[in-house]
Write a protein that holds these residues in place. Sequence first.
Motif, PDB file in Angstrom:
ATOM      1  N   HIS A  53     -21.150 -22.159 -20.466  1.00  0.00           N
ATOM      2  CA  HIS A  53     -21.154 -23.227 -19.466  1.00  0.00           C
ATOM      3  C   HIS A  53     -22.047 -22.910 -18.269  1.00  0.00           C
ATOM      4  CE1 HIS A  53     -18.025 -26.224 -20.744  1.00  0.00           C
ATOM      5  NE2 HIS A  53     -17.992 -25.328 -21.698  1.00  0.00           N
ATOM      6  N   SER A  68     -19.596 -33.933 -26.326  1.00  0.00           N
ATOM      7  CA  SER A  68     -19.156 -33.348 -25.053  1.00  0.00           C
ATOM      8  C   SER A  68     -17.779 -32.709 -25.144  1.00  0.00           C
ATOM      9  CB  SER A  68     -19.147 -34.433 -23.958  1.00  0.00           C
ATOM     10  OG  SER A  68     -20.431 -35.008 -23.807  1.00  0.00           O
ATOM     11  N   GLY A  69     -17.110 -32.861 -26.302  1.00  0.00           N
ATOM     12  CA  GLY A  69     -15.773 -32.287 -26.444  1.00  0.00           C
ATOM     13  C   GLY A  69     -14.743 -32.972 -25.584  1.00  0.00           C
ATOM     14  N   ARG A 118     -20.668 -24.644 -27.282  1.00  0.00           N
ATOM     15  CA  ARG A 118     -20.406 -24.911 -25.869  1.00  0.00           C
ATOM     16  C   ARG A 118     -19.213 -25.852 -25.702  1.00  0.00           C
ATOM     17  NH1 ARG A 118     -22.148 -28.247 -21.537  1.00  0.00           N
ATOM     18  NH2 ARG A 118     -22.476 -27.073 -19.628  1.00  0.00           N
ATOM     19  N   SER A 119     -19.236 -26.960 -26.438  1.00  0.00           N
ATOM     20  CA  SER A 119     -18.132 -27.918 -26.318  1.00  0.00           C
ATOM     21  C   SER A 119     -16.873 -27.392 -26.994  1.00  0.00           C
ATOM     22  CB  SER A 119     -18.538 -29.264 -26.919  1.00  0.00           C
ATOM     23  OG  SER A 119     -19.541 -29.876 -26.147  1.00  0.00           O
ATOM     24  N   ASN A 129     -21.324 -26.549 -32.487  1.00  0.00           N
ATOM     25  CA  ASN A 129     -21.384 -26.941 -31.078  1.00  0.00           C
ATOM     26  C   ASN A 129     -20.463 -26.011 -30.286  1.00  0.00           C
ATOM     27  OD1 ASN A 129     -21.355 -28.163 -28.572  1.00  0.00           O
ATOM     28  ND2 ASN A 129     -21.229 -30.236 -29.363  1.00  0.00           N
TER      29      ASN A 129
END
Length: 574
Positions: free
Chosen positions: A375, A212-213, A299-300, A297
Amino acid sequence: MSRHLLLTGLGLNPREGEYCLADDEKPCPALLAPVALLKLLAPEKQPDQVLAFCTKDALAQTFPSLRDLLQGLAAVEAVEVPDGINPKDIDQFLECAVKAVVRHSPARLTLDLTQGPRHFALLLYLGGLYLESLGNIKIEAAYYAYEFETPRPFFDLKALLELPRWIHAIDTLKESRDALPLAGLLRRAERKAPHLGQFAQWMGLATEAFASGLPLELGRVAERLLREMPKPLRRALREEFRLPLAERITGKLDEWLAAYRLDEPAAGQGWKAEIELTERELQRQATLIDDLLAHGNLRSALGLMNEWVVSWAVLGCGEGTSWLEFKPVRRRAANRLDALFRRQQDPGLRSRLCPEQQALARFWESLTSLRNSLHHHGMRPQAVASDDDAFKAKLDAVRRFWESTMRRLPSISLEPIGSGERSLLVSPVGERPGVLYSALLGLNREGFSCDAVLAICSRSTEPRVAEAFERAGWHGEHHLLRFDDPFAGIEERPKLCEQARLSLAQAGSVYVNVTGGTTLMGLLAEELAGEARRLARPVRRFGLIDRRPSEQQRTNPWVQGELLWLDKEADAES
């Protein structure tokens, strides 16, 4: 239907010998190892059926002896397998083995790797790994009798079946930063070492935080794991499970966690408030961004990079102690970055940005665009995929600037060249000039100086501007924003905003009076307040109230009205 199977291999020309369990020297004479093993095992550990894997010759010569010797001990079944070692034979062996086991639907397996051709032991080992991992069958033990001692001791090699799983779990952690396989192994080991269950839960949290970062949550759980887990885990792997390479396995885990750990333990309900924003903390978070990018990854990675740049701006503004407060700290920093891009897009303002500021502005626009597209899960006309040329070009540019510049924590000011401390008043001027007069005096009474004025007027009210200045005793720089049609000239607003933009951009603070003049003048005043905010100028709006009757206001406009603030001072930069 058997619930516990013993898998064994048979060779040719067996020799009588004595066997014992490694932890019990009581001997048991037997011609074949599986017979001795069944006799030596405690009743609760004894399989109730034997599957003997035999070549054609062993089936004819050795299996009859096994069948006779096991009468009264366990049922036995032969499974004929090829004796070659080419890929086709190996595939056939494993297919036969798995098919034979699955047909019995056992809950448990015990392996005897002692007899039969040498490669049988390896193939039974591989078949056992497959059946436990993908067949949901538990392997109770994997025995091998060392034939060069008397009696021949059976050693349980179950740890060698566990080792590949731990290696795979660590490799998965390394390659995809997924600790769930490792957490699963820890949960399986919880029966022997209860404290490992807590570590399994923490490893699950670490995976969740990484994916999820979430650098703070990941840092917290990494610190906790490194503080509490290494010694108990090494001891459990070494002593309870007798796992080879335990030190190296835990070392790899420690190495991964160390990159993300917070420097100090973070406990209590408000633990985040104790974390101070420093260059070291930004470097720790940047490591996570690098890792997310390396593992695809996006997005994160881009979401965290966006927040990281805001944190970098917050630190540059000297607000590192309250850096997690969205309003006003983070919102103010993000607004300054947005304003940098808006200035870079405006030919009239771009020249007031240095080359580094212009590059930062382009990076910020590309980053926020990519972040938003991901996002919002691609819910926009443009393609969101790394094989789309436009998306890829923007992503490559962001990665280059991140690696070459932002990752090094550059010292780039967010204030353009020429931005000063002077204050600017924006005010409509209608047929009653007392509004501008009251605005000037009211600001002075509130303790705010006014260095320049943008007066929104019409051709008929333009002379009122100078009169209001004279009556208020104010002498300073001013610009007129004149409507040709102050009642319906809606199309004039963009041109007037353009005329005002440089004055707004150079102001240190902007005060906007939203009363007086025509409705259109008031709308323009509100629009200029928004434009000033978009240029990251502190803005406070206010209104003026004159409680006198309308006729008195008309005949004597030079009476100061009451100033009513519409924005709090603390919200001026938001």
